[in-house]
Scaffold this motif. Sequence first.
Motif, PDB file in Angstrom:
ATOM      1  N   VAL A 178       0.866  -1.177   0.000  1.00 24.43           N
ATOM      2  CA  VAL A 178       0.000   0.000   0.000  1.00 24.43           C
ATOM      3  C   VAL A 178       0.907   1.232   0.000  1.00 24.43           C
ATOM      4  O   VAL A 178       1.877   1.289   0.774  1.00 24.43           O
ATOM      5  CB  VAL A 178      -0.936   0.030   1.231  1.00 24.43           C
ATOM      6  N   ARG A 194      -2.650   5.442  -1.112  1.00 30.75           N
ATOM      7  CA  ARG A 194      -3.507   4.313  -0.748  1.00 30.75           C
ATOM      8  C   ARG A 194      -3.888   3.463  -1.956  1.00 30.75           C
ATOM      9  O   ARG A 194      -4.929   2.802  -1.958  1.00 30.75           O
ATOM     10  CB  ARG A 194      -4.752   4.777   0.015  1.00 30.75           C
ATOM     11  N   ALA A 239      -3.529   0.104  -3.493  1.00 29.35           N
ATOM     12  CA  ALA A 239      -3.306  -1.168  -2.801  1.00 29.35           C
ATOM     13  C   ALA A 239      -3.147  -2.285  -3.830  1.00 29.35           C
ATOM     14  O   ALA A 239      -3.966  -2.412  -4.749  1.00 29.35           O
ATOM     15  CB  ALA A 239      -4.467  -1.474  -1.866  1.00 29.35           C
ATOM     16  N   ILE A 272      -5.590  -1.116   6.210  1.00 21.62           N
ATOM     17  CA  ILE A 272      -5.587   0.343   6.223  1.00 21.62           C
ATOM     18  C   ILE A 272      -6.513   0.821   7.338  1.00 21.62           C
ATOM     19  O   ILE A 272      -7.711   0.521   7.338  1.00 21.62           O
ATOM     20  CB  ILE A 272      -6.056   0.907   4.871  1.00 21.62           C
TER      21      ILE A 272
END
Length: 530
Positions: free
Chosen positions: A356, A360, A362, A508
């Motif tokens: 990540v 953000r 991923a 996250i």
Amino acid sequence: MRNFEKPTRSVAVARHAMAATSHPSATLVALQILAAGGNAMDAAIAASAVQCVVEPGSTGIGGDCFVLYAAGGSDKVVAYNGSGRTPAALTLDWFTERGLAEVPRHSPSAVTVPGAIDAWTRLHADHGRMPFADVLAPAIRFAEEGYGISPRVHHDWQLEEELLSSEPTAARIFLPKGRAPGIGEVHHQPELAATLKRIAAEGRDGFYTGAVAEDMVSYLRSLGGLHTLEDFAAAQGDYVTPVTTDFRGHTIHECPPNGQGIIALLILNILSRFGAKGDPQSPDRLHLEIEATRLAYAARDAWIADPEKAHVPVEELLSDALADRLAGMIDLKRAMTDLPAFDMPLHRDTVYISVVDRDRNAVSFINSVFDSFGTGLVAPRSGVVLHNRGQSFSLKPGHPNVVAPGKRPLHTIIPGMVTRGGRVEMPFGVMGGYYQAMGHAHLISKVFDYSMDLQEAIDLPRLIPKSEGTLVEAEHTLPAATASELERRGFSLVPAEGPIGGAQAIRIDWENGTLIGGSESRKDGIALGL
């Protein structure tokens, strides 16, 4: 909360970016790529390339790749199928004429055209940020300048000495002193370094056409293979639509068939019919997980195949009706004895990478040669270890997964992704061949049913049902009382031949703006962040 008196490790915590892999060098390279301005896709490809060098038994550029990707923290998950197809000339009759009931491992007939490099180059072009040559540079350096052998890599390597010694190039490259390199010894792969340099300069054409392709094809044909340069030049992966299910308020994403990710979702659907309380490793809970897996794997072996070549009943596999019916077959007092016979491949070698980045983005990334060192066949000039994924084909006429020209086999390797509330929450994966579907469900259930942190869930003792009746393979860390109770209920527990599988995951934490990662304690790797 972790018990700090136990000899385990804590989850990794970071603010900006994180990588979790099964090898320290791969994790470090991923972080270096991120720190240098690369994004999560750049870092994942770089880490995978490094592992193709430093974990040659687990993965390689002569293998396959599947990826899930969520951009910018969104819940819009993209899937890529980077699995290869059989040569156009390979038919069921070819095996029948030779009296073969299964695809031999140490044989060119087990080699489908590798899909990993096509996947890397396509995903990098579409989603990467750094120059591709920079992404591959660390792997090239390790292959050219050498790398130290870590403990788990040595352990797995040593188990394949007989296989490697049976092939001249494999023996020359991977048994340089007539044995597997020891822990701390330095190993070099100059042929692979040259191949990676060619790929860095020419992209996918550096692998699927020209000198590298000619080396692989001529080598395979010298052993009786049916591969052609046209088969390699035509190799191409596909963007596909993920399959999903909801579990405890989260959406779990998997790549669709020909992979077994849909079977992980089926197991979760069965588990969702039962409550979760008390000890996550209680006999009742493990009994439930074993039976859900046995039922789901029976469905897998009956139906999962290449959807381009056979009908795969995706909607039926994900239906409430099937989950209800299978859940209703489970009796927590006794093991089922009336399951149909099904053949399972053993647990295999693979690497899984979770990354990540600051934005953000991923990535859930998995790359494999199937068995440790695949077929054990190594192309002599390019140094490419060729996988044995073709062993997953059925040779039963009429079976959906029967071998056929230009067909992909049932695949065990499956990346996973979790989303919730319009945002991505967790790229995750569990290595270990056929264990992977059970491993995905086991990990997800422990995190969302029992609120365990990632490292705690990864470290728990593992078990897997075997293909023979009620046999269950269990790690030695499973408590004796639990094993005894499962046996009283009719399961036959046998010791695992070695550690079962491996996992990486990054969660996250949107509320706190942090990343929390776990990495497999059964491997050499680590989760680290910036």
